[in-house]
Design a protein around this motif. Structure first.
Motif, short mmCIF file in Angstrom:
data_model
loop_
_atom_site.label_atom_id
_atom_site.label_comp_id
_atom_site.label_asym_id
_atom_site.label_seq_id
_atom_site.Cartn_x
_atom_site.Cartn_y
_atom_site.Cartn_z
N VAL A 149 0.84 -1.20 0.00
CA VAL A 149 0.00 0.00 0.00
C VAL A 149 0.88 1.25 0.00
CG1 VAL A 149 -1.75 1.31 1.26
CG2 VAL A 149 -1.94 -1.18 1.10
N TRP A 150 1.83 1.33 0.92
CA TRP A 150 2.60 2.57 1.01
C TRP A 150 3.46 2.80 -0.22
CZ3 TRP A 150 7.86 3.18 0.97
CH2 TRP A 150 8.67 2.14 1.39
N GLN A 151 3.82 1.75 -0.94
CA GLN A 151 4.63 1.93 -2.15
C GLN A 151 3.84 2.59 -3.28
OE1 GLN A 151 6.23 -1.96 -2.88
NE2 GLN A 151 7.85 -1.69 -1.37
N GLN A 152 2.52 2.67 -3.14
CA GLN A 152 1.69 3.31 -4.15
C GLN A 152 1.71 4.84 -4.04
OE1 GLN A 152 0.13 1.46 -6.59
NE2 GLN A 152 1.30 -0.18 -5.64
N THR A 195 -7.94 -2.00 10.24
CA THR A 195 -7.34 -2.90 11.22
C THR A 195 -6.20 -3.63 10.53
OG1 THR A 195 -7.80 -4.58 12.89
CG2 THR A 195 -8.89 -4.85 10.75
N TYR A 196 -5.37 -4.27 11.30
CA TYR A 196 -4.24 -5.01 10.76
C TYR A 196 -4.41 -6.49 11.05
CZ TYR A 196 -1.81 -0.46 10.89
OH TYR A 196 -1.44 0.85 10.73
N ASP A 197 -3.97 -7.30 10.11
CA ASP A 197 -3.86 -8.75 10.30
C ASP A 197 -2.37 -9.04 10.27
OD1 ASP A 197 -6.68 -9.01 10.16
OD2 ASP A 197 -6.58 -9.07 7.97
N VAL A 198 -1.84 -9.57 11.37
CA VAL A 198 -0.42 -9.83 11.49
C VAL A 198 -0.15 -11.30 11.27
CG1 VAL A 198 1.59 -9.66 13.00
CG2 VAL A 198 -0.18 -7.90 13.08
N HIS A 199 0.74 -11.58 10.33
CA HIS A 199 1.16 -12.95 10.02
C HIS A 199 2.68 -12.97 10.06
CE1 HIS A 199 -2.94 -13.48 8.55
NE2 HIS A 199 -2.76 -12.37 7.85
N GLY A 200 3.24 -13.24 11.22
CA GLY A 200 4.69 -13.20 11.35
C GLY A 200 5.21 -11.80 11.11
N ARG A 201 6.06 -11.65 10.10
CA ARG A 201 6.62 -10.33 9.79
C ARG A 201 5.76 -9.55 8.81
NH1 ARG A 201 12.35 -9.46 10.48
NH2 ARG A 201 12.23 -8.37 8.49
N THR A 202 4.74 -10.17 8.29
CA THR A 202 3.86 -9.50 7.34
C THR A 202 2.67 -8.89 8.08
OG1 THR A 202 4.43 -11.09 5.62
CG2 THR A 202 2.45 -9.78 5.27
N HIS A 203 2.45 -7.61 7.83
CA HIS A 203 1.33 -6.91 8.43
C HIS A 203 0.42 -6.45 7.31
CE1 HIS A 203 3.91 -5.73 12.16
NE2 HIS A 203 3.96 -7.00 11.89
N ASP A 204 -0.77 -7.02 7.27
CA ASP A 204 -1.75 -6.64 6.26
C ASP A 204 -2.68 -5.60 6.86
OD1 ASP A 204 -0.64 -8.53 4.58
OD2 ASP A 204 -2.16 -10.03 4.98
N ILE A 205 -3.12 -4.69 6.02
CA ILE A 205 -4.05 -3.65 6.43
C ILE A 205 -5.34 -3.84 5.65
CG2 ILE A 205 -3.10 -2.01 4.76
CD1 ILE A 205 -3.73 0.24 6.79
N ARG A 206 -6.47 -3.59 6.31
CA ARG A 206 -7.74 -3.70 5.62
C ARG A 206 -8.75 -2.73 6.24
NH1 ARG A 206 -11.45 -6.46 8.62
NH2 ARG A 206 -10.60 -7.73 10.29
N VAL A 207 -9.65 -2.27 5.40
CA VAL A 207 -10.75 -1.43 5.88
C VAL A 207 -11.74 -2.33 6.60
CG1 VAL A 207 -12.72 -0.03 5.14
CG2 VAL A 207 -10.48 0.34 4.11
N THR A 230 7.27 8.98 2.27
CA THR A 230 8.17 8.08 2.98
C THR A 230 7.37 7.01 3.72
OG1 THR A 230 8.14 9.37 5.02
CG2 THR A 230 9.80 9.97 3.36
N LYS A 231 8.06 5.97 4.09
CA LYS A 231 7.44 4.90 4.87
C LYS A 231 6.91 5.46 6.20
CE LYS A 231 8.39 0.28 6.59
NZ LYS A 231 9.39 -0.79 6.70
N ALA A 232 7.67 6.36 6.81
CA ALA A 232 7.25 6.95 8.08
C ALA A 232 5.97 7.77 7.92
CB ALA A 232 8.37 7.83 8.64
N THR A 233 5.85 8.50 6.83
CA THR A 233 4.63 9.28 6.59
C THR A 233 3.44 8.35 6.41
OG1 THR A 233 5.88 11.10 5.64
CG2 THR A 233 3.54 10.98 5.08
N CYS A 234 3.62 7.29 5.65
CA CYS A 234 2.51 6.34 5.48
C CYS A 234 2.17 5.66 6.79
CB CYS A 234 2.85 5.30 4.40
SG CYS A 234 2.31 5.85 2.77
N ALA A 235 3.18 5.36 7.61
CA ALA A 235 2.91 4.76 8.92
C ALA A 235 2.03 5.69 9.75
CB ALA A 235 4.22 4.45 9.65
N HIS A 236 2.29 6.99 9.65
CA HIS A 236 1.46 7.98 10.35
C HIS A 236 0.01 7.92 9.82
CE1 HIS A 236 -0.06 11.73 11.97
NE2 HIS A 236 -0.37 12.10 10.73
N HIS A 237 -0.14 7.86 8.51
CA HIS A 237 -1.48 7.78 7.93
C HIS A 237 -2.19 6.50 8.37
CE1 HIS A 237 -1.17 11.41 5.63
NE2 HIS A 237 -0.20 10.96 4.85
#
Length: 99
Positions: free
Chosen positions: A43-46, A68-80, A50-57
């Protein structure tokens, strides 16, 4: 890692609209409007921020109860939280994303 999200009963229309008032956050919600989880990195690569700015958003959207986030190990998925938001505020997400 857990990412707390507000209980939907505590989510206010004002908080949702304030979060969506930023063009980048609105674009993120539109991108995720189908409710399917996507890796946060994808998502943030779109966006040309910066990654930090997207993290803030992402944090702002989560704090407003929109995502909300779905965490799978090191992968963090975001979904509405589409189904929950449709129940709490019928028609809001459709109006915001134009569908």
């Amino acid at each position: 890692m857990e990412y707390p999200v507000p209980d939907l009963a505590d989510v206010t229309m004002e908080a949702v609209l304030k979060a969506l008032g930023d063009p980048t956050r609105l674009a993120i919600v539109r991108m995720l409007a189908d409710g399917r989880p996507r890796p946060k990195a994808d998502v943030w690569q779109q966006f040309s921020t910066t990654k930090a700015t997207c993290a803030h958003h992402f944090k702002t959207l989560r704090g407003a109860g929109l995502v909300t986030y779905d965490v799978h190990g090191r992968t963090h998925d975001i979904r509405v939280r589409r189904a929950e938001l449709d129940e709490r505020f019928p028609g809001l997400v459709a109006a915001v994303v134009g569908s």
